[in-house]
Design a protein around this motif. Structure first.
Motif, PDB file in Angstrom:
ATOM      1  N   VAL A  37       0.871  -1.166   0.000  1.00 22.68           N
ATOM      2  CA  VAL A  37       0.000   0.000   0.000  1.00 22.68           C
ATOM      3  C   VAL A  37       0.911   1.219   0.000  1.00 22.68           C
ATOM      4  CG1 VAL A  37      -1.729   1.276   1.319  1.00 22.68           C
ATOM      5  CG2 VAL A  37      -1.820  -1.220   1.244  1.00 22.68           C
ATOM      6  N   THR A  38       0.642   2.168  -0.876  1.00 17.98           N
ATOM      7  CA  THR A  38       1.467   3.376  -0.947  1.00 17.98           C
ATOM      8  C   THR A  38       0.618   4.602  -0.613  1.00 17.98           C
ATOM      9  OG1 THR A  38       1.009   3.791  -3.286  1.00 17.98           O
ATOM     10  CG2 THR A  38       2.913   2.365  -2.765  1.00 17.98           C
ATOM     11  N   TYR A  39       1.298   5.666  -0.246  1.00 16.67           N
ATOM     12  CA  TYR A  39       0.616   6.930   0.016  1.00 16.67           C
ATOM     13  C   TYR A  39      -0.093   7.404  -1.250  1.00 16.67           C
ATOM     14  CZ  TYR A  39      -0.220  11.847   0.862  1.00 16.67           C
ATOM     15  OH  TYR A  39      -0.823  13.075   0.970  1.00 16.67           O
ATOM     16  N   THR A  40       0.644   7.467  -2.347  1.00 14.92           N
ATOM     17  CA  THR A  40       0.090   7.992  -3.590  1.00 14.92           C
ATOM     18  C   THR A  40      -1.043   7.124  -4.128  1.00 14.92           C
ATOM     19  OG1 THR A  40       2.244   8.937  -4.110  1.00 14.92           O
ATOM     20  CG2 THR A  40       0.697   8.750  -5.931  1.00 14.92           C
ATOM     21  N   GLY A  41      -0.884   5.811  -4.042  1.00 14.63           N
ATOM     22  CA  GLY A  41      -1.868   4.902  -4.622  1.00 14.63           C
ATOM     23  C   GLY A  41      -3.101   4.666  -3.778  1.00 14.63           C
ATOM     24  N   ASN A  45      -5.887   9.189  -1.021  1.00 16.12           N
ATOM     25  CA  ASN A  45      -7.321   9.189  -1.311  1.00 16.12           C
ATOM     26  C   ASN A  45      -8.146   9.041  -0.028  1.00 16.12           C
ATOM     27  OD1 ASN A  45      -9.528   9.250  -3.181  1.00 16.12           O
ATOM     28  ND2 ASN A  45      -9.732   7.043  -2.878  1.00 16.12           N
ATOM     29  N   ILE A  46      -7.706   8.169   0.877  1.00 16.46           N
ATOM     30  CA  ILE A  46      -8.401   7.991   2.157  1.00 16.46           C
ATOM     31  C   ILE A  46      -8.388   9.298   2.937  1.00 16.46           C
ATOM     32  CG2 ILE A  46      -8.303   6.837   4.414  1.00 16.46           C
ATOM     33  CD1 ILE A  46      -7.158   4.368   2.880  1.00 16.46           C
ATOM     34  N   ILE A  47      -7.232   9.927   3.026  1.00 10.81           N
ATOM     35  CA  ILE A  47      -7.092  11.189   3.763  1.00 10.81           C
ATOM     36  C   ILE A  47      -7.926  12.290   3.104  1.00 10.81           C
ATOM     37  CG2 ILE A  47      -5.473  12.994   4.485  1.00 10.81           C
ATOM     38  CD1 ILE A  47      -5.165  10.334   6.053  1.00 10.81           C
ATOM     39  N   ASP A  48      -7.831  12.406   1.774  1.00  5.85           N
ATOM     40  CA  ASP A  48      -8.579  13.444   1.063  1.00  5.85           C
ATOM     41  C   ASP A  48     -10.087  13.295   1.252  1.00  5.85           C
ATOM     42  OD1 ASP A  48      -6.208  14.542   0.161  1.00  5.85           O
ATOM     43  OD2 ASP A  48      -6.424  13.833  -1.906  1.00  5.85           O
ATOM     44  N   PRO A 104     -14.526   2.440   7.743  1.00  6.81           N
ATOM     45  CA  PRO A 104     -14.680   0.987   7.654  1.00  6.81           C
ATOM     46  C   PRO A 104     -13.372   0.294   8.060  1.00  6.81           C
ATOM     47  CG  PRO A 104     -15.431   2.048   5.634  1.00  6.81           C
ATOM     48  CD  PRO A 104     -14.760   3.103   6.465  1.00  6.81           C
ATOM     49  N   GLN A 105     -13.487  -0.861   8.684  1.00  6.84           N
ATOM     50  CA  GLN A 105     -12.296  -1.578   9.140  1.00  6.84           C
ATOM     51  C   GLN A 105     -11.345  -1.866   7.991  1.00  6.84           C
ATOM     52  OE1 GLN A 105     -11.509  -2.143  12.463  1.00  6.84           O
ATOM     53  NE2 GLN A 105      -9.512  -2.543  11.536  1.00  6.84           N
ATOM     54  N   SER A 106     -11.874  -2.136   6.812  1.00  9.91           N
ATOM     55  CA  SER A 106     -10.997  -2.415   5.663  1.00  9.91           C
ATOM     56  C   SER A 106     -10.147  -1.189   5.310  1.00  9.91           C
ATOM     57  CB  SER A 106     -11.815  -2.861   4.450  1.00  9.91           C
ATOM     58  OG  SER A 106     -12.737  -1.847   4.070  1.00  9.91           O
ATOM     59  N   THR A 107     -10.678   0.001   5.502  1.00 12.62           N
ATOM     60  CA  THR A 107      -9.922   1.228   5.250  1.00 12.62           C
ATOM     61  C   THR A 107      -8.845   1.407   6.311  1.00 12.62           C
ATOM     62  OG1 THR A 107     -11.848   2.233   4.195  1.00 12.62           O
ATOM     63  CG2 THR A 107     -10.123   3.736   4.969  1.00 12.62           C
ATOM     64  N   ILE A 108      -9.201   1.185   7.559  1.00 13.97           N
ATOM     65  CA  ILE A 108      -8.235   1.263   8.651  1.00 13.97           C
ATOM     66  C   ILE A 108      -7.121   0.245   8.420  1.00 13.97           C
ATOM     67  CG2 ILE A 108      -7.895   0.916  11.143  1.00 13.97           C
ATOM     68  CD1 ILE A 108     -10.871   1.903  11.433  1.00 13.97           C
ATOM     69  N   ASP A 109      -7.494  -0.944   7.985  1.00 13.27           N
ATOM     70  CA  ASP A 109      -6.499  -1.993   7.709  1.00 13.27           C
ATOM     71  C   ASP A 109      -5.515  -1.560   6.627  1.00 13.27           C
ATOM     72  OD1 ASP A 109      -7.732  -3.587   9.622  1.00 13.27           O
ATOM     73  OD2 ASP A 109      -8.777  -4.842   8.153  1.00 13.27           O
ATOM     74  N   GLN A 110      -5.972  -0.786   5.654  1.00 14.10           N
ATOM     75  CA  GLN A 110      -5.068  -0.300   4.610  1.00 14.10           C
ATOM     76  C   GLN A 110      -4.036   0.664   5.195  1.00 14.10           C
ATOM     77  OE1 GLN A 110      -8.165   1.050   1.804  1.00 14.10           O
ATOM     78  NE2 GLN A 110      -7.183  -0.306   0.313  1.00 14.10           N
ATOM     79  N   VAL A 111      -4.457   1.510   6.124  1.00 12.13           N
ATOM     80  CA  VAL A 111      -3.519   2.439   6.756  1.00 12.13           C
ATOM     81  C   VAL A 111      -2.519   1.661   7.613  1.00 12.13           C
ATOM     82  CG1 VAL A 111      -3.273   4.455   8.246  1.00 12.13           C
ATOM     83  CG2 VAL A 111      -5.243   4.291   6.705  1.00 12.13           C
ATOM     84  N   VAL A 112      -2.992   0.651   8.319  1.00 12.11           N
ATOM     85  CA  VAL A 112      -2.102  -0.210   9.115  1.00 12.11           C
ATOM     86  C   VAL A 112      -1.108  -0.906   8.198  1.00 12.11           C
ATOM     87  CG1 VAL A 112      -2.007  -2.277  10.567  1.00 12.11           C
ATOM     88  CG2 VAL A 112      -3.749  -0.531  11.004  1.00 12.11           C
ATOM     89  N   GLY A 118       6.169   0.016   5.464  1.00  8.11           N
ATOM     90  CA  GLY A 118       7.256   0.974   5.504  1.00  8.11           C
ATOM     91  C   GLY A 118       6.886   2.381   5.076  1.00  8.11           C
ATOM     92  N   LEU A 119       5.584   2.693   5.094  1.00 10.43           N
ATOM     93  CA  LEU A 119       5.110   4.051   4.762  1.00 10.43           C
ATOM     94  C   LEU A 119       5.608   4.500   3.387  1.00 10.43           C
ATOM     95  CD1 LEU A 119       5.782   5.503   8.302  1.00 10.43           C
ATOM     96  CD2 LEU A 119       3.535   4.937   7.383  1.00 10.43           C
ATOM     97  N   LEU A 120       5.407   3.636   2.415  1.00 12.86           N
ATOM     98  CA  LEU A 120       5.887   3.909   1.056  1.00 12.86           C
ATOM     99  C   LEU A 120       5.130   5.081   0.431  1.00 12.86           C
ATOM    100  CD1 LEU A 120       5.969   0.216  -0.182  1.00 12.86           C
ATOM    101  CD2 LEU A 120       7.891   1.591   0.640  1.00 12.86           C
ATOM    102  N   GLU A 121       5.908   5.924  -0.255  1.00 12.35           N
ATOM    103  CA  GLU A 121       5.308   7.084  -0.898  1.00 12.35           C
ATOM    104  C   GLU A 121       4.676   6.667  -2.218  1.00 12.35           C
ATOM    105  OE1 GLU A 121       6.242  11.757  -1.785  1.00 12.35           O
ATOM    106  OE2 GLU A 121       7.884  10.467  -1.243  1.00 12.35           O
TER     107      GLU A 121
END
Length: 121
Positions: A37-41, A45-48, A104-112, A118-121
């Motif tokens: 999971v990347t920040y850009t990908g 979008n979740i944050i926005d 939704p838990q699935s969204t939280i799981d993506q952030v986790v 490694g907090l990929l950009e």
């Protein structure tokens, strides 16, 4: 009588044909779990869609920081308890988004997963 026998026969056929013997692979999600999971990908979008209304360039409604850049969000995950805040039960003090519905838990799981990857950009 003949109609009752016909309906019973038809109902039996319907029940028998609706049952299948699916294999386990037919029943599981075949999406790879280990995709990074990347920040850009994903995360931007979740944050926005859920955070920017308060955590914009100039934070509003009591938000303490902006979440408009990769560096801001990364810092929020590492140092400001973002994962804790979005993971709290609905209605808990400090739950984010503030005054809204828990993600939704699935969204939280993506952030986790983003953090774990490694907090990929």
């Amino acid at each position: 009588m003949k109609l009752t026998k016909s309906l019973t026969f038809f109902s039996s056929i319907l029940i028998i044909t609706s049952c299948t013997s699916d294999s386990e692979s037919d029943l599981t999600n075949n999406t790879p779990i280990n995709e990074n999971v990347t920040y850009t990908g994903t995360i931007r979008n979740i944050i926005d869609n859920n955070c920017i209304m308060c955590h914009g360039t100039t934070p509003t409604n009591g938000a303490p920081m902006s979440l408009t850049t990769y560096a801001n969000v990364k810092d929020a995950v590492l140092n400001r308890g973002l994962l804790d805040r979005i993971s709290r039960p609905q209605g808990s003090p400090g739950m984010m988004p503030s005054g809204g519905t828990r993600l939704p838990q699935s969204t939280i799981d993506q952030v986790v997963q983003w953090k774990n990857d490694g907090l990929l950009e």
